[in-house]
Design a protein around this motif. Sequence first.
Motif, PDB file in Angstrom:
ATOM      1  N   UNK A   9       0.988  -1.127  -0.170  1.00 18.19           N
ATOM      2  CA  UNK A   9       0.044   0.112  -0.068  1.00 18.19           C
ATOM      3  C   UNK A   9       0.538   1.443   0.191  1.00 18.19           C
ATOM      4  N   UNK A  10       0.367   2.561  -0.348  1.00 17.23           N
ATOM      5  CA  UNK A  10       1.291   3.981  -0.651  1.00 17.23           C
ATOM      6  C   UNK A  10       1.728   3.968   0.958  1.00 17.23           C
ATOM      7  N   UNK A  11       1.684   3.455   1.924  1.00 15.10           N
ATOM      8  CA  UNK A  11       2.023   3.603   2.676  1.00 15.10           C
ATOM      9  C   UNK A  11       3.420   3.427   3.525  1.00 15.10           C
ATOM     10  N   UNK A  12       3.080   1.880   3.274  1.00 12.91           N
ATOM     11  CA  UNK A  12       4.507   1.507   2.917  1.00 12.91           C
ATOM     12  C   UNK A  12       5.808   1.029   1.844  1.00 12.91           C
ATOM     13  N   UNK A  13       5.471   2.313   1.145  1.00 14.67           N
ATOM     14  CA  UNK A  13       5.832   2.570  -0.464  1.00 14.67           C
ATOM     15  C   UNK A  13       6.474   4.026   0.377  1.00 14.67           C
ATOM     16  N   UNK A  14       6.417   5.092   0.206  1.00 17.71           N
ATOM     17  CA  UNK A  14       6.800   6.303   0.111  1.00 17.71           C
ATOM     18  C   UNK A  14       6.223   6.870   1.583  1.00 17.71           C
ATOM     19  N   UNK A  15       6.999   8.268   1.389  1.00 16.23           N
ATOM     20  CA  UNK A  15       6.484   9.323   2.323  1.00 16.23           C
ATOM     21  C   UNK A  15       5.187  10.167   2.296  1.00 16.23           C
ATOM     22  N   UNK A  16       4.644  10.549   3.153  1.00 15.08           N
ATOM     23  CA  UNK A  16       3.358  10.892   3.560  1.00 15.08           C
ATOM     24  C   UNK A  16       3.682  11.860   2.820  1.00 15.08           C
ATOM     25  N   UNK A  17       2.541  12.720   2.451  1.00  9.73           N
ATOM     26  CA  UNK A  17       2.561  14.230   1.179  1.00  9.73           C
ATOM     27  C   UNK A  17       1.751  14.834   1.820  1.00  9.73           C
ATOM     28  N   UNK A  18       1.282  15.713   0.894  1.00  9.30           N
ATOM     29  CA  UNK A  18       0.601  17.405   1.734  1.00  9.30           C
ATOM     30  C   UNK A  18      -0.886  16.839   1.441  1.00  9.30           C
ATOM     31  N   UNK A  19      -1.575  17.256   2.001  1.00  9.62           N
ATOM     32  CA  UNK A  19      -3.434  16.360   1.418  1.00  9.62           C
ATOM     33  C   UNK A  19      -3.507  16.864   0.894  1.00  9.62           C
ATOM     34  N   UNK A  20      -3.717  18.225   1.004  1.00 10.21           N
ATOM     35  CA  UNK A  20      -3.845  18.790  -0.750  1.00 10.21           C
ATOM     36  C   UNK A  20      -2.920  19.518  -1.631  1.00 10.21           C
ATOM     37  N   UNK A  21      -1.908  18.248  -1.979  1.00 15.28           N
ATOM     38  CA  UNK A  21      -1.416  18.341  -3.156  1.00 15.28           C
ATOM     39  C   UNK A  21      -1.891  17.705  -3.949  1.00 15.28           C
TER      40      UNK A  21
END
Length: 318
Positions: free
Chosen positions: A80-92
Amino acid sequence: MTEADFDRRIEPFRTELLAYCYRMLGSAHDAEDLVQDTYLRAWRAREQYDETRSSVRTWLYRIATNVCLTALQGRGGRPLPSGLVDAADPLGPFVRREHATWLQPVPDSLLHNGDPAGTVIDRSSLRLAFASALQHLSARQRGALILREVLGFSAAETAEILGTTVVSVNSSLQRARARLKEIGAGERSSEPSTAEQRAWVERYMTAFARADVEALKRLLTEDVVMEMPPMLNWFSGRGNYGLFMEWVFEAAGKDWLLEPVTANGGQPGFAAYQRIDGHYQLHTLQIFTVTTEGISRNSVFQDPEIFATFGLVTRRDA
């Protein structure tokens, strides 16, 4: 053994084999295909089965494991994305990872097979968080861990199923445990009862239907996570969640139809239908992780294959 006797002896294992193949592959669709392949191979090899050497269950798991390992050759995991990349801006801006294969939820309807309680399988080992963690292991590490720690096979039985030695099984199991600990997934956390989890999500659905962002936030843990495959974007925190939901209701409107679902051995969720031009169009499938403190994760899916697996219609009349 007659053909009828053979069918009668192997059929009871179908549901747990489906759960096993799902844990191995991370895809409900693939798991169904591999179970069918397992039963076809078992049927063809039925005259070779020697019940003095192993139980029917062990024999079937060896066939299923070979089928899974073959299917996994040349494939990466389904994270899942949370296990692959860093957290992002929720409005990005949304970022889609091209040609990625993501972990899929599995509908509970596939796991019951006439047993509404789903008691033939370990439900906690099907949770999305644990299934996602398994995808960070090699195929053989995954097999060793599931066979030993989820299904309770002995080291000798696991070695027979994997076609290897007890020493190799123990080594794979040790490496699998270390890897899960490294990614912070070494222990399966306790959770509220099924009824309590459903109650949390029903309150969430009520707040969602009212587009009440503050009410939604009150149902979340402080470190809540939202992820949205096939988008790489994910974020954490109650405040970020609220910002994103404010954007959702502004961009997609406040008129929604919600249909409850359950997945992965009892995780509550819903299908969200967006009002468009006088009808409701299937928008997302949302599966929740619930703790005693509230909703800690919302995994949001937009894959047509997943919609089909859950039997969701794509359009409903207003």
